[in-house]
Design a protein around this motif. Structure first.
Motif, PDB file in Angstrom:
ATOM      1  N   UNK B  92       0.858  -1.359   0.067  1.00  0.00           N
ATOM      2  CA  UNK B  92       0.087   0.081   0.201  1.00  0.00           C
ATOM      3  C   UNK B  92       0.952   1.277  -0.091  1.00  0.00           C
ATOM      4  N   UNK B  93       1.926   1.183   0.677  1.00  0.00           N
ATOM      5  CA  UNK B  93       2.963   2.251   0.669  1.00  0.00           C
ATOM      6  C   UNK B  93       3.574   2.505  -0.655  1.00  0.00           C
ATOM      7  N   UNK B  94       3.880   1.420  -1.481  1.00  0.00           N
ATOM      8  CA  UNK B  94       4.553   1.748  -2.840  1.00  0.00           C
ATOM      9  C   UNK B  94       3.376   2.209  -3.575  1.00  0.00           C
ATOM     10  N   UNK B  95       1.953   1.704  -3.542  1.00  0.00           N
ATOM     11  CA  UNK B  95       1.071   2.404  -4.442  1.00  0.00           C
ATOM     12  C   UNK B  95       1.066   3.856  -3.934  1.00  0.00           C
ATOM     13  N   UNK B  96       1.167   4.206  -2.799  1.00  0.00           N
ATOM     14  CA  UNK B  96       0.972   5.519  -2.452  1.00  0.00           C
ATOM     15  C   UNK B  96       1.976   6.460  -2.966  1.00  0.00           C
ATOM     16  N   UNK B  97       3.300   5.823  -2.709  1.00  0.00           N
ATOM     17  CA  UNK B  97       4.498   6.563  -3.245  1.00  0.00           C
ATOM     18  C   UNK B  97       4.417   6.906  -4.842  1.00  0.00           C
ATOM     19  N   UNK B  98       3.813   5.950  -5.560  1.00  0.00           N
ATOM     20  CA  UNK B  98       4.043   6.115  -6.962  1.00  0.00           C
ATOM     21  C   UNK B  98       3.168   7.429  -7.356  1.00  0.00           C
ATOM     22  N   UNK B  99       1.859   7.826  -6.500  1.00  0.00           N
ATOM     23  CA  UNK B  99       1.191   9.117  -6.995  1.00  0.00           C
ATOM     24  C   UNK B  99       1.786  10.185  -6.159  1.00  0.00           C
ATOM     25  N   UNK B 100       2.440  10.057  -5.069  1.00  0.00           N
ATOM     26  CA  UNK B 100       3.003  11.026  -4.335  1.00  0.00           C
ATOM     27  C   UNK B 100       3.281  12.319  -4.831  1.00  0.00           C
ATOM     28  N   UNK B 101       3.960  12.433  -5.632  1.00  0.00           N
ATOM     29  CA  UNK B 101       4.689  13.468  -6.259  1.00  0.00           C
ATOM     30  C   UNK B 101       3.553  14.247  -6.594  1.00  0.00           C
ATOM     31  N   UNK B 102       2.396  13.763  -7.369  1.00  0.00           N
ATOM     32  CA  UNK B 102       1.358  14.437  -7.971  1.00  0.00           C
ATOM     33  C   UNK B 102       0.485  15.020  -6.705  1.00  0.00           C
ATOM     34  N   UNK B 103       0.146  14.067  -5.949  1.00  0.00           N
ATOM     35  CA  UNK B 103      -0.996  14.293  -4.858  1.00  0.00           C
ATOM     36  C   UNK B 103      -0.149  15.610  -4.111  1.00  0.00           C
ATOM     37  N   UNK B 104       1.304  15.612  -3.677  1.00  0.00           N
ATOM     38  CA  UNK B 104       1.403  16.654  -2.969  1.00  0.00           C
ATOM     39  C   UNK B 104       2.082  17.730  -3.608  1.00  0.00           C
ATOM     40  N   UNK B 105       1.914  17.740  -4.986  1.00  0.00           N
ATOM     41  CA  UNK B 105       2.440  18.745  -5.850  1.00  0.00           C
ATOM     42  C   UNK B 105       4.020  19.115  -5.473  1.00  0.00           C
ATOM     43  N   UNK B 106       4.656  18.112  -5.363  1.00  0.00           N
ATOM     44  CA  UNK B 106       6.095  18.293  -4.838  1.00  0.00           C
ATOM     45  C   UNK B 106       6.876  17.218  -5.560  1.00  0.00           C
ATOM     46  N   UNK B 107       7.933  17.463  -6.221  1.00  0.00           N
ATOM     47  CA  UNK B 107       8.751  16.621  -6.865  1.00  0.00           C
ATOM     48  C   UNK B 107       9.497  15.816  -5.809  1.00  0.00           C
ATOM     49  N   UNK B 108       9.236  14.532  -5.649  1.00  0.00           N
ATOM     50  CA  UNK B 108      10.122  13.664  -4.954  1.00  0.00           C
ATOM     51  C   UNK B 108      11.262  12.817  -5.623  1.00  0.00           C
ATOM     52  N   UNK B 109      11.396  13.154  -6.707  1.00  0.00           N
ATOM     53  CA  UNK B 109      12.413  12.653  -7.517  1.00  0.00           C
ATOM     54  C   UNK B 109      12.161  11.136  -7.458  1.00  0.00           C
ATOM     55  N   UNK B 180      13.640  11.003  -2.904  1.00  0.00           N
ATOM     56  CA  UNK B 180      14.334  12.029  -2.283  1.00  0.00           C
ATOM     57  C   UNK B 180      13.620  12.215  -0.808  1.00  0.00           C
ATOM     58  N   UNK B 181      14.543  11.429   0.171  1.00  0.00           N
ATOM     59  CA  UNK B 181      13.837  11.679   1.365  1.00  0.00           C
ATOM     60  C   UNK B 181      13.490  13.011   2.030  1.00  0.00           C
ATOM     61  N   UNK B 182      14.129  13.886   2.024  1.00  0.00           N
ATOM     62  CA  UNK B 182      13.865  15.332   2.537  1.00  0.00           C
ATOM     63  C   UNK B 182      12.667  15.716   1.785  1.00  0.00           C
ATOM     64  N   UNK B 183      12.679  15.612   0.347  1.00  0.00           N
ATOM     65  CA  UNK B 183      11.293  15.977  -0.398  1.00  0.00           C
ATOM     66  C   UNK B 183       9.881  15.424   0.202  1.00  0.00           C
ATOM     67  N   UNK B 184      10.174  13.930   0.611  1.00  0.00           N
ATOM     68  CA  UNK B 184       9.018  13.603   1.281  1.00  0.00           C
ATOM     69  C   UNK B 184       8.480  14.322   2.396  1.00  0.00           C
ATOM     70  N   UNK B 185       9.583  14.572   3.214  1.00  0.00           N
ATOM     71  CA  UNK B 185       8.936  15.386   4.539  1.00  0.00           C
ATOM     72  C   UNK B 185       8.632  16.704   4.450  1.00  0.00           C
ATOM     73  N   UNK B 186       9.634  17.168   3.520  1.00  0.00           N
ATOM     74  CA  UNK B 186       8.909  18.660   3.171  1.00  0.00           C
ATOM     75  C   UNK B 186       7.559  18.897   2.243  1.00  0.00           C
ATOM     76  N   UNK B 187       7.261  17.727   1.374  1.00  0.00           N
ATOM     77  CA  UNK B 187       6.245  17.828   0.724  1.00  0.00           C
ATOM     78  C   UNK B 187       4.895  17.679   1.489  1.00  0.00           C
ATOM     79  N   UNK B 188       5.068  16.722   2.626  1.00  0.00           N
ATOM     80  CA  UNK B 188       3.892  16.375   3.524  1.00  0.00           C
ATOM     81  C   UNK B 188       3.800  17.692   4.466  1.00  0.00           C
TER      82      UNK B 188
END
Lengths: 93, 413
Positions: B92-109, B180-188
């Motif tokens: 479920x985490x992988x499925x969320x990760x795949x769309x996360x850049x779009x959901x957060x409007x933040x480039x997670x690379x 990109x780990x920092x981007x995940x935190x900053x995006x959220x």
């Protein structure tokens, strides 16, 4: 780490055996107490008293160290804590 | 003609856009207090606001934002686990990760590279086969590959027999990715604050108030606050904070070190892990090799680095990629991992009412950031523990129902 038997040796020669704990009486303790003893940890940030083994000589001893400062304060033979043999009666399970 | 770039170069004072609003004064009370401003805590704050409309939330972080293990991991995302409970959860985490850049409007690379768990012994091949079959059964893309296929997937790998432990095969998991780990935190964090969540950095929780078995507030270095519910998500400090609420955990805090080399041109596509050799490596988008080895051999509340780690890593990595011997190590660091006996997390409720816990993330926490945030938010919002995370409850140890994932954890053993 100063091994009581071998003197000061590089820390990589030692294995940490975990906290010194009193084992509950197998015959009378509850399953919950037993699970608590097996799994739950104090995981103290600060002074701890642990079992350690010098791998090359298989010599077990006690070390008191500080898990915050990474300082090994004291090391001593097991006899300092346990002077009598402990018999774990198997009895009926 | 890049006009905006030209005008930027000509201005004396460039216009900067803040990522988050300035830190506010600490309020007197909040509906939910999240202790720990890392990826998990920030993700939980985001989902609480977005999916449950709970915005009167304060995230309290002792240091700088996401400066704990979220800043220190080796950025791997995957779901090739061993148990049914584990696979479903991480997938479920992988499925969320795949769309996360779009959901957060933040480039997670987010970069899907493929993940290879090398097997050097018969036992490791058996575990690889076990994981592949469990994965396939649950719809996760994993398969066992042999040296001929490995040669095509990762041509740089040393498949020769002139090493102590030759490679016999591998578990190949195509969805394995880097983010990109920092981007995940900053995006959220950015999206959470847009909803009205307050983030308080350099605010240390020093105590927890419990009355009649229920949490009523927390004491912090910037004042005391009353709260309805608390979520604790502090990784390596889990035992220290839980103790404030009178809770004991099955956790040992053990340092896990990592390092990067100087950047080089891209040559390594997949993420390569060797459980037997206790070494793993990937090449980041900057061209650096991000590498790790086994966890430190004794518990310690420190992020110090050692020579032993580099020696062990080099010894094993050079068996896999001999030609990287000339690369220079640029930087070395460590995180404090909260290790559990079964290599699975501790999630859900605690003996203290309204006090929720997200801990025991050891060396496997970064990949679970989205699913953890989402499901812990659900637990806090509804008061019900979702089925997906029920297997990870603290009580499981008292029932001897461990979720054994040591065989699927890359390191820590």
């Amino acid at each position: 780490m100063a091994c009581p038997l071998n003197g000061v040796r590089n820390i990589s020669e030692f294995v940490c055996g975990g906290e010194v704990l009193d084992m509950p009486d197998l015959q009378t303790c509850s399953e919950r107490e037993w699970a608590d003893y097996l799994f739950m940890e104090a995981n103290t940030k600060g002074m701890v008293r642990e079992w350690w083994m010098h791998a090359a000589s298989s010599y077990w001893f006690i070390a008191e160290r500080n898990t915050e400062t990474n300082e090994i304060v004291k090391t001593y033979p097991v006899a300092a804590l346990y002077s009598e043999r402990i018999d774990y009666r198997t009895g009926e399970l | 003609m890049p006009w905006s770039l030209l005008s930027y170069g000509l201005t004396k004072q460039p216009k900067l856009r803040r990522h988050f609003s300035k830190r506010a004064d600490l309020g007197n009370s909040y509906d939910v207090v999240i202790i720990g401003g890392g990826g998990h805590g920030l993700a939980a704050a985001y989902y609480l606001a977005k999916e449950w409309g709970i915005t009167n939330v304060a995230v309290l972080e002792k240091g700088y934002l996401a400066g704990g293990n979220t800043a220190r991991n080796t950025t791997i995302v995957r779901s090739n686990y061993l148990t049914e409970e584990g696979v479903k959860f991480y997938d479920e985490s992988v499925a969320l990760f795949r769309e996360l850049s779009y959901e957060l409007d933040y480039n997670l690379l987010y970069s899907e590279r493929g993940h290879l768990t090398l097997a050097h012994t018969d036992a490791a091949m058996r575990t690889a086969r076990w994981r592949a079959e469990v994965n396939k059964h649950l719809g996760v893309d994993s398969e066992v590959v042999f040296p001929d296929e490995l040669g095509k997937l990762c041509p740089q790998l040393n498949l020769g027999s002139d090493v102590r432990y030759p490679i016999l095969g591998a578990l190949y998991h195509p969805p394995g990715a880097l983010a990109r780990h920092d981007a995940v935190a900053w995006g959220y964090a950015r999206r959470a604050t847009e909803y009205g969540v307050e983030i308080h950095t350099e605010t240390e929780v020093t105590g927890v108030s419990v009355e009649n078995g229920r949490v009523t507030g927390v004491h912090t270095s910037r004042g005391d606050i009353r709260c309805g519910k608390v979520l604790q998500a502090v990784a390596g400090m889990s035992s220290v904070v839980a103790k404030m609420a009178g809770i004991r955990l099955p956790i040992k805090t053990i340092p896990l070190q990592a390092c990067v080399t100087e950047p080089v041109k891209p040559f390594l596509d997949p993420i390569v892990v060797s459980g037997s050799l206790h070494a793993y490596v990937s090449q980041s988008s900057r061209g650096e090799l991000v590498m790790g080895a086994s966890a430190d051999p004794f518990p310690l509340y420190s992020t110090r680095s050692t020579l032993e780690f580099k020696e062990e890593l080099a010894m094993h990595l050079l068996q896999l990629f001999p030609f990287v011997a000339k690369l220079r190590v640029l930087r070395q660091w460590a995180g404090m991992t909260d290790m559990t006996p079964d290599f699975s997390p501790v999630m859900g409720s605690t003996p203290i009412e309204n006090y929720y816990i997200d801990a025991g993330w050891g060396t496997w926490g970064f990949k679970a950031t989205p699913v953890c945030g989402k499901r812990m938010a659900e637990a806090v919002a509804t008061g019900e523990i979702p089925d997906l995370i029920k297997p990870f409850e603290l009580e499981r140890f008292y029932r001897f129902e461990q979720v054994g994932e040591r065989g699927a954890a890359s390191v820590g053993h």
